[in-house]
Design an enzyme around this catalytic site. Structure first.
Site, mmCIF file in Angstrom:
data_model
loop_
_atom_site.group_PDB
_atom_site.id
_atom_site.type_symbol
_atom_site.label_atom_id
_atom_site.label_comp_id
_atom_site.label_asym_id
_atom_site.label_seq_id
_atom_site.Cartn_x
_atom_site.Cartn_y
_atom_site.Cartn_z
ATOM 1 N N ARG A 111 0.867 -1.180 0.000
ATOM 2 C CA ARG A 111 0.000 0.000 0.000
ATOM 3 C C ARG A 111 0.901 1.225 0.000
ATOM 4 O O ARG A 111 2.112 1.118 0.066
ATOM 5 C CB ARG A 111 -1.032 -0.010 1.145
ATOM 6 N N ASP A 146 -1.672 10.718 -1.940
ATOM 7 C CA ASP A 146 -2.092 9.694 -2.906
ATOM 8 C C ASP A 146 -2.400 10.298 -4.266
ATOM 9 O O ASP A 146 -2.376 9.596 -5.282
ATOM 10 C CB ASP A 146 -3.302 8.939 -2.377
ATOM 11 N N ASN A 192 -4.949 12.595 0.679
ATOM 12 C CA ASN A 192 -4.124 11.686 1.480
ATOM 13 C C ASN A 192 -5.072 10.920 2.408
ATOM 14 O O ASN A 192 -6.288 11.121 2.403
ATOM 15 C CB ASN A 192 -3.063 12.472 2.261
HETATM 16 O O1 MRU Z 1 -4.530 3.177 2.097
HETATM 17 P P1 MRU Z 1 -3.031 3.302 2.044
HETATM 18 O O2 MRU Z 1 -2.340 2.689 3.213
HETATM 19 O O3 MRU Z 1 -2.482 2.871 0.707
HETATM 20 O O4 MRU Z 1 -2.815 4.878 2.148
HETATM 21 C C1 MRU Z 1 -1.521 5.392 2.150
HETATM 22 C C2 MRU Z 1 -1.463 6.827 2.383
HETATM 23 O O5 MRU Z 1 -2.451 7.519 2.518
HETATM 24 C C3 MRU Z 1 -0.119 7.466 2.315
HETATM 25 O O6 MRU Z 1 -0.011 8.541 3.219
HETATM 26 C C4 MRU Z 1 0.075 7.979 0.894
HETATM 27 O O7 MRU Z 1 -0.064 6.931 -0.020
HETATM 28 C C5 MRU Z 1 1.369 8.595 0.708
HETATM 29 S S1 MRU Z 1 2.559 7.333 0.618
HETATM 30 C C6 MRU Z 1 4.082 7.820 0.325
#
Ligand code: MRU
Length: 366
Positions: A52, A246, A256
């Site tokens: 993730r 994201d 994010n």
């Molecule tokens: O749902 P996830 O765990 O994939 O979400 C990740 C995040 O929100 C991170 O903060 C984002 O991807 C930035 S990662 C460098």
């Protein structure tokens, strides 16, 4: 980055048929390496969050495209097999734009191949290049972002308290992380730092993953419940907020992990700098209004109704934390409008969260 005394990236090749990842679902309690052998393994790994974090999702999907090429070479119609696999990979998670940017980039490069063998060779080279680039971009985010911490330290002369949300660490990228890269660099340079780690319900990426990786690197940190940040800011116990992203629009709106927006509002109200750190692959150059246009992932309500942890016998358990018949709602992300973002830390430098400033760093996107 390190686990024990060993250095890892988050994704690597065992050989040309087996891509390996760290299965993040069981961290910090168990360190499990998983083999990805088929396109459907990649789909499951991304959808079910074995991997993730936006850049790592993109890097994984790029290797998924390579494996899809190998499968396509055995099918009756290479292109239709590949495009179908690409569509399935893109359908795994909707918000992290790196997934779409990097799958499309791979498909564009593969077009140049004359036959299945050449296309597969190009796909492997591209997946390798993408991982290498993400790693280099994150390292450079650290080099640029550390200047913010350094100047705060020059003013304060005492430990700099940095709040971060979710996991935008090396586990969310290939190495170094985005939000954590300036933190690792500051620590390396001997600046006294301490990190407030938002636990990040419902999946607890902060408590499970950020705390784990900071601990492995020996960085002082404290896990806080998600609702604590505002109070800490009012008490002047936060000098800086750094989060990942994201998907960030060309105008500087930052999507994010859910809860980021509330931290930005509290930081704004308390005059605390709030930065988003992200590589080029996390920009969405097509859209201008993040609140209206960024698709927000809605995940299973069970992630809110249950919580996972280790029981006294050392077994990972999911336990129900609410009335059995209560329903729940689980949006994965929110959007922080650019006006609350002090700046964006990229591999090319730091800019304001506004179109003209972003495009000065990325003139080719003008
Ligand atoms: O749902 P996830 O765990 O994939 O979400 C990740 C995040 O929100 C991170 O903060 C984002 O991807 C930035 S990662 C460098």
């Amino acid at each position: 980055m390190k686990i024990g005394q060993k250095s890892y990236t988050t994704i690597w090749e065992l050989d040309e048929s087996v891509i390996q990842i760290i299965d993040q679902r069981s961290l910090p309690h168990k360190f499990i390496i998983e083999d990805l052998l088929s396109t459907s393994d990649f789909e499951v790994a991304i959808r079910e969050m074995h991997v993730r974090g936006a850049p790592l999702i993109g890097a994984t999907a790029a290797y998924g495209i390579y494996i899809a090429c190998k499968e396509a070479a055995l099918s009756s119609d290479f292109n239709s097999y590949l495009f179908d696999a690409a569509a399935r990979l893109k359908a795994t998670r909707p918000t992290a734009v790196d997934l779409f940017n990097l799958v499309d980039r791979c498909l564009r490069r593969i077009e140049a191949g004359q036959d299945a063998k050449e296309k597969t060779t190009i796909a492997l080279a591209e997946a390798r290049l993408i991982s290498k680039e993400i790693r280099a971009h994150c390292f450079n985010i650290g080099l640029h972002g550390v200047s913010i911490i350094e100047s705060l330290y020059e003013q304060k002369g005492d430990t700099i308290n940095i709040l971060t949300h979710c996991n935008a660490g090396w586990l969310a990228t290939v190495d170094y992380g985005t939000a954590t890269a300036p933190i690792y660099e500051a620590f390396k340079r001997g600046i006294p730092i301490h990190v407030w780690v938002d636990e990040t319900r419902p999946r607890n990426q902060g408590a499970r993953l950020t705390a784990y990786e900071l601990g492995q690197e020996g960085i002082p940190h404290t896990i806080i419940a998600d609702n604590t940040g505002g109070l800490l800011m009012q008490k002047q116990l936060v000098d800086l907020v750094i989060v990942g992203s994201d998907r960030t629009t060309r105008t500087g709106d930052v999507a994010n992990k859910i809860g980021t927006y509330l931290k930005a509002l509290a930081a704004y109200d308390n005059n605390i700098p709030f930065y988003a750190a992200l590589p080029e692959s996390s920009f969405d150059w097509q859209i201008r209004d993040g609140v209206k246009e960024i698709p927000i992932e809605e995940r299973s309500a069970e992630e809110v109704r249950y919580i996972q942890g280790l029981d006294d016998a050392g077994v990972l358990q999911n336990v129900l934390i609410c009335p059995a018949d209560s329903s729940a709602l689980n949006f994965g992300f929110d959007v922080t409008p650019s006006k609350y973002v002090s700046g964006i830390i990229t591999e090319r430098g730091i800019c304001k969260a506004e179109e003209a400033s972003i495009l000065k760093l990325y003139p080719e996107k003008a």
